[in-house]
Each structure stands twice: as C-alpha cells, then as structure tokens.
Design an enzyme around this catalytic site. Structure first.
Site, PDB file in Angstrom:
ATOM      1  N   CYS A 120     -10.114  43.024   3.334  1.00  0.00           N
ATOM      2  CA  CYS A 120      -9.933  42.767   1.508  1.00  0.00           C
ATOM      3  C   CYS A 120      -8.724  42.269   1.256  1.00  0.00           C
ATOM      4  O   CYS A 120      -7.715  42.528   1.560  1.00  0.00           O
ATOM      5  CB  CYS A 120     -10.028  44.694   1.289  1.00  0.00           C
ATOM      6  SG  CYS A 120      -9.696  44.843  -0.486  1.00  0.00           S
ATOM      7  N   HIS A 141     -19.934  37.011   0.689  1.00  0.00           N
ATOM      8  CA  HIS A 141     -19.729  37.101  -0.657  1.00  0.00           C
ATOM      9  C   HIS A 141     -20.691  36.089  -1.409  1.00  0.00           C
ATOM     10  O   HIS A 141     -21.149  35.040  -0.859  1.00  0.00           O
ATOM     11  CB  HIS A 141     -18.409  36.323  -1.215  1.00  0.00           C
ATOM     12  CG  HIS A 141     -17.138  37.460  -1.243  1.00  0.00           C
ATOM     13  ND1 HIS A 141     -17.170  38.407  -2.248  1.00  0.00           N
ATOM     14  CD2 HIS A 141     -16.298  37.620  -0.253  1.00  0.00           C
ATOM     15  CE1 HIS A 141     -16.110  39.166  -1.803  1.00  0.00           C
ATOM     16  NE2 HIS A 141     -15.570  38.972  -0.799  1.00  0.00           N
ATOM     17  N   GLU A 147     -18.416  45.301  -5.331  1.00  0.00           N
ATOM     18  CA  GLU A 147     -18.104  45.212  -4.023  1.00  0.00           C
ATOM     19  C   GLU A 147     -18.912  46.163  -3.012  1.00  0.00           C
ATOM     20  O   GLU A 147     -19.298  47.289  -3.328  1.00  0.00           O
ATOM     21  CB  GLU A 147     -16.541  45.580  -3.693  1.00  0.00           C
ATOM     22  CG  GLU A 147     -15.424  44.723  -4.283  1.00  0.00           C
ATOM     23  CD  GLU A 147     -14.157  45.105  -3.650  1.00  0.00           C
ATOM     24  OE1 GLU A 147     -14.169  45.385  -2.394  1.00  0.00           O
ATOM     25  OE2 GLU A 147     -13.207  45.241  -4.467  1.00  0.00           O
ATOM     26  N   CYS A 204     -11.171  41.794  -6.992  1.00  0.00           N
ATOM     27  CA  CYS A 204     -11.450  41.428  -5.634  1.00  0.00           C
ATOM     28  C   CYS A 204     -10.597  40.394  -5.081  1.00  0.00           C
ATOM     29  O   CYS A 204     -11.064  39.138  -5.418  1.00  0.00           O
ATOM     30  CB  CYS A 204     -13.092  41.476  -5.602  1.00  0.00           C
ATOM     31  SG  CYS A 204     -13.574  41.229  -3.726  1.00  0.00           S
ATOM     32  N   GLY A 237     -13.088  38.337  -3.094  1.00  0.00           N
ATOM     33  CA  GLY A 237     -14.208  37.526  -4.105  1.00  0.00           C
ATOM     34  C   GLY A 237     -13.572  36.445  -4.898  1.00  0.00           C
ATOM     35  O   GLY A 237     -14.078  35.536  -5.186  1.00  0.00           O
TER      36      GLY A 237
END
Length: 277
Positions: free
Chosen positions: A71, A162, A211, A220, A223
C-alpha cells in the site's frame, strides 16, 4: 497495546509494532479496530514486524481483514512511524513487503519526517502477471461488460493489481457504484483496485480510487503510481506527473529504466492505548 493513527492524504491507518507478529492472524483485530463507529476507524492496519532480509517488514491488513501485498500511502506512514518511533535510525532503509523490497528515503526537519520518497519498483504489464483473464503483453484499452455497459479499462501490476478507467470529469467518477463491480469482475481472478482518472495536462492528473478490500478511500499511493504509469504508456502524460487527490498531491516519477518513485506526505493523527485480548 500502543497504537498510532496516521494518514497519507486521507488514506488512514492504525500502526503498531509486534515483535511476534510475523505469522499472526490479524483478521478480527483489523475488522474491530478499523470500524469507524465502534473502533478507531481506518482503511487498514500497518504492522511493523521483524524481517530476516530487510531493516523492517510491513504487513498490511485491510479493513475487511484481508491481507494486501502493498500500500503506497501506508508505506509512507510506516516509514515515518519506523523512524520517529526508533525502529530505525536510517534516512534511507529497506522494507520487506509481500510485493517485494521497498526503499523509502526520508526528508527530516528537526527530527520530524515531513516527506517520504519511496522506490516502488517497476510495473508489470503482462495479463498473467496482473493477473487478468486475457492474453496480452500489455493490457491497454480492453472493453469489459459491466452490468450491460461497456467500460474500457487498462490494467497493470504495481505491487498490487490496478485497473484504470479514463473519464472526462473526475467529479462524475462512479467510484462507489461501478468500482465494487469492477473490483470483483470475472476477468480479475485475484480482484483488482480501480482508479478513475481525469487527465488535466501532460504533467497533471486527477485520481479517485476504489480499493480492493477497503472500498472508496481518500487516496491510494499504489493507485496514483499505477495511474501515472498508465497515463504515460497511453501517451497522455510525460514521466513526471502530479497526481491530485482529495486532500493533496503526490508526485510520481516514472524513470527511464521503469522504476517508479512516489513522493508525498504522511501525518500522525494521534497515539492511544487500548486493551486487546
């Protein structure tokens, strides 16, 4: 248990160190602590545990109890936490994750970490790496059926899967309606994160994210990186991109060798202690 609440541009996490946490099941704890009505409230847990190969190891447990490989916003918070809580004295160090080794570099002012730059590694574009049930060397502009509507997506693996959807107006992004459907679409055997992107110019994009395992979040990190990478691959931007999120901006550098660098803030909200069974 001593807990620290932190956020990276609104993507919030509960952090703590657990010397015996290498193999623990944190499912129930994550669901309890991350609940925004009966717990502290967060998008997930970021747990510092020992590593045999790096300076420290980060485990990410989503608010639904599932464990994530990586993350981006959490790792900036994690790096700040590790330094300011004395888990490392290095300004550049290594973090073991399920997505590989991450290397944060800290900007420090008067002993406080004000900014973190993270080497996020390199993206993978092949459909089998993402994974995605199509046969493509680079997954760009694939039409999917979403409840009878055709949605054009592009996908990449950058720590975690993603999927990017380009729209003209970010304020109309169907994050909470279309996002959860795309997350669990049959074409994604491991599910996917979903990013909606508005390209402002060749140096500036706006991103909103659904997410995987956490739902709609204010920011994110992975992301943002994936969105910047895909925008370059589609010829929409250059290699240096500011990604505008709800509460601020991340700067993403997509280097010539394929390495992705993410630079942005991390903030401590509060510290607390709770009795944990």
């Amino acid at each position: 248990m001593k807990l620290t609440k932190m956020h990276g541009l609104g993507n919030d996490f509960i952090l703590f160190a657990d010397p015996k946490g290498t193999e623990k099941d944190y499912t129930d704890l994550a669901i309890h602590l991350c609940d925004r009505r009966t717990g502290i409230g967060a998008d997930g847990l970021a747990i510092l545990v020992p590593s045999k190969t790096c300076d420290v190891r980060m485990r990410i447990i989503n608010s639904d109890g599932s464990e994530a490989e990586m993350c981006g916003n959490a790792i900036r918070c994690f790096a700040k936490y590790a330094y300011e809580h004395g888990e490392t004295t290095k300004e550049t160090f290594t973090i073991e994750t399920l997505a590989g080794v991450m290397k944060p570099t800290l900007t420090i002012e008067n002993g406080i970490v004000t900014k973190v730059t993270v080497d996020m590694g390199k993206p993978f574009f092949k459909s089998q790496d993402i994974p995605m049930n199509v046969d493509m060397d680079k997954v760009i502009d694939v039409d999917l059926n979403v409840n009878g509507e055709t949605v054009t997506v592009s996908s990449v693996l950058l720590g975690v899967p993603h999927t990017e959807v380009y729209i003209d107006d970010i304020t109309k992004a169907p994050v909470t309606t279309q996002g959860p459907i795309l997350e669990k679409h049959d074409v994604f055997p491991a599910n996917t994160n979903v990013n909606y992107i508005e390209v402002v110019n060749d140096k500036h994009i706006k991103v909103r994210t659904w997410e995987r395992g956490a739902g709609a979040t204010l920011a994110c990190g992975t992301g943002s990186c994936a969105s910047a990478v895909m925008s370059f691959e589609k010829g929409l931007t250059g290699r240096e991109v500011d990604v505008e999120l709800y509460l601020g901006t991340l700067h993403i550098s997509y280097l010539e060798d394929g390495t992705v660098l993410m630079t942005g803030p991390a903030e401590e909200v509060f510290e607390t202690e709770l009795p944990i069974d």
